[in-house]
Design an enzyme around this catalytic site. Structure first.
Site, PDB file in Angstrom:
ATOM      1  N   SER A 143       8.046   0.395   6.995  1.00 23.05           N
ATOM      2  CA  SER A 143       7.651   0.400   5.592  1.00 23.05           C
ATOM      3  C   SER A 143       8.409   1.504   4.876  1.00 23.05           C
ATOM      4  O   SER A 143       8.772   2.517   5.489  1.00 23.05           O
ATOM      5  CB  SER A 143       6.141   0.641   5.465  1.00 23.05           C
ATOM      6  N   TYR A 157      -1.223   5.962   7.648  1.00 23.86           N
ATOM      7  CA  TYR A 157      -0.384   4.766   7.622  1.00 23.86           C
ATOM      8  C   TYR A 157       1.093   5.139   7.571  1.00 23.86           C
ATOM      9  O   TYR A 157       1.911   4.623   8.346  1.00 23.86           O
ATOM     10  CB  TYR A 157      -0.761   3.902   6.413  1.00 23.86           C
TER      11      TYR A 157
END
Length: 251
Positions: A143, A157
């Site tokens: 990501s 995350y």
């Protein structure tokens, strides 16, 4: 052509759309996820499409945090498709997380176990198969959140996605110039179930558009790709260099 592809976390979101787009390109697919009903619905959708009658789509229920099951499913899928698995996409992940120290260690632990420890298990299982035949393409879906540490609910995350990117790079260094290829894909904001609850997401693109960029980068076997390239490739460079006060204003 790496025709036989396994995708984890394929029951929804980016994984399901990757399955649709790879199937349209003529790839055989092994789709895995926890939600078997959704996998079966996707299998029916893909095999029922005109022009895809020669495409094989098989499904396995898989909880990637069950590490023994990861090895079992990868081995079984490799044996089921003629020629074995040519490409494995480590995609399964979750977006849970809370600010550290606010009493929700359970959510952050689940995020770490699913997004990184389970990715490590998938990489181990994939590399076992690829080393045996000295061929294959291992793809990690990271990501843009991996570029820098991020605050509050995204802290854990972002850390897990950075770890995934580092894992990919370590393998790339080891396998440089060898037949086994490794890619790290860093999606920007692509609309999916993972982020549908997030308001005011900048530069967000529809799932089909974003995944098209992901699939193109995967098919090109790029070592590292921020997708869509605009605006995320230049933004990632800015984020990487920005001092913390500026970074806080950007996010």
């Amino acid at each position: 052509m790496r025709r036989n592809i396994l995708i984890t976390g394929a029951s929804s979101g980016l994984g399901a759309e990757m399955a649709r787009q790879f199937a349209a390109k003529g790839h055989n697919l092994v789709l895995t996820a926890r939600r078997e009903d959704r996998l079966k619905a996707l299998q029916t959708e893909l095999t029922g499409q005109e022009g895809l009658s020669g495409t094989t789509v098989v499904t396995y229920r898989l909880d990637v945090t069950d590490h023994e099951q990861v090895f079992e499913v990868f081995r079984a899928a490799d044996a089921e498709l003629e020629g074995g698995l040519h490409r494995i996409i480590v995609n399964a992940g979750i977006g849970k997380g809370t600010p550290l120290g606010t009493g929700r260690f359970d959510a952050n632990l689940e995020t770490a176990e699913t997004n990184f420890i389970a990715a490590l298990a998938q990489a181990e299982a994939a590399m076992e198969l690829f080393r045996a035949r000295n061929a294959g393409h291992l793809v990690f879906i990271s990501s843009v959140a991996a570029v820098r540490g991020l605050p509050k609910a995204v802290t854990t995350y972002a850390a897990t996605k950075a770890a995934v990117g580092t894992l990919a790079e370590g393998l790339q260094l080891e396998l440089l110039g060898k037949p086994i290829k490794v890619s790290a894909i860093f999606p920007g904001y692509i609309r999916s179930e993972l982020n549908e609850h997030v308001a005011n997401t900048p530069f967000v693109v529809d799932t089909e558009v974003g995944v098209r960029a992901m699939v193109a980068a995967i098919e090109a076997e790029k070592a590292k790709a921020y997708v869509p390239g605009w605006p995320w490739a230049p933004l990632a460079r800015v984020m990487r260099l920005a001092p913390l006060p500026l970074l806080r204003r950007m996010i």
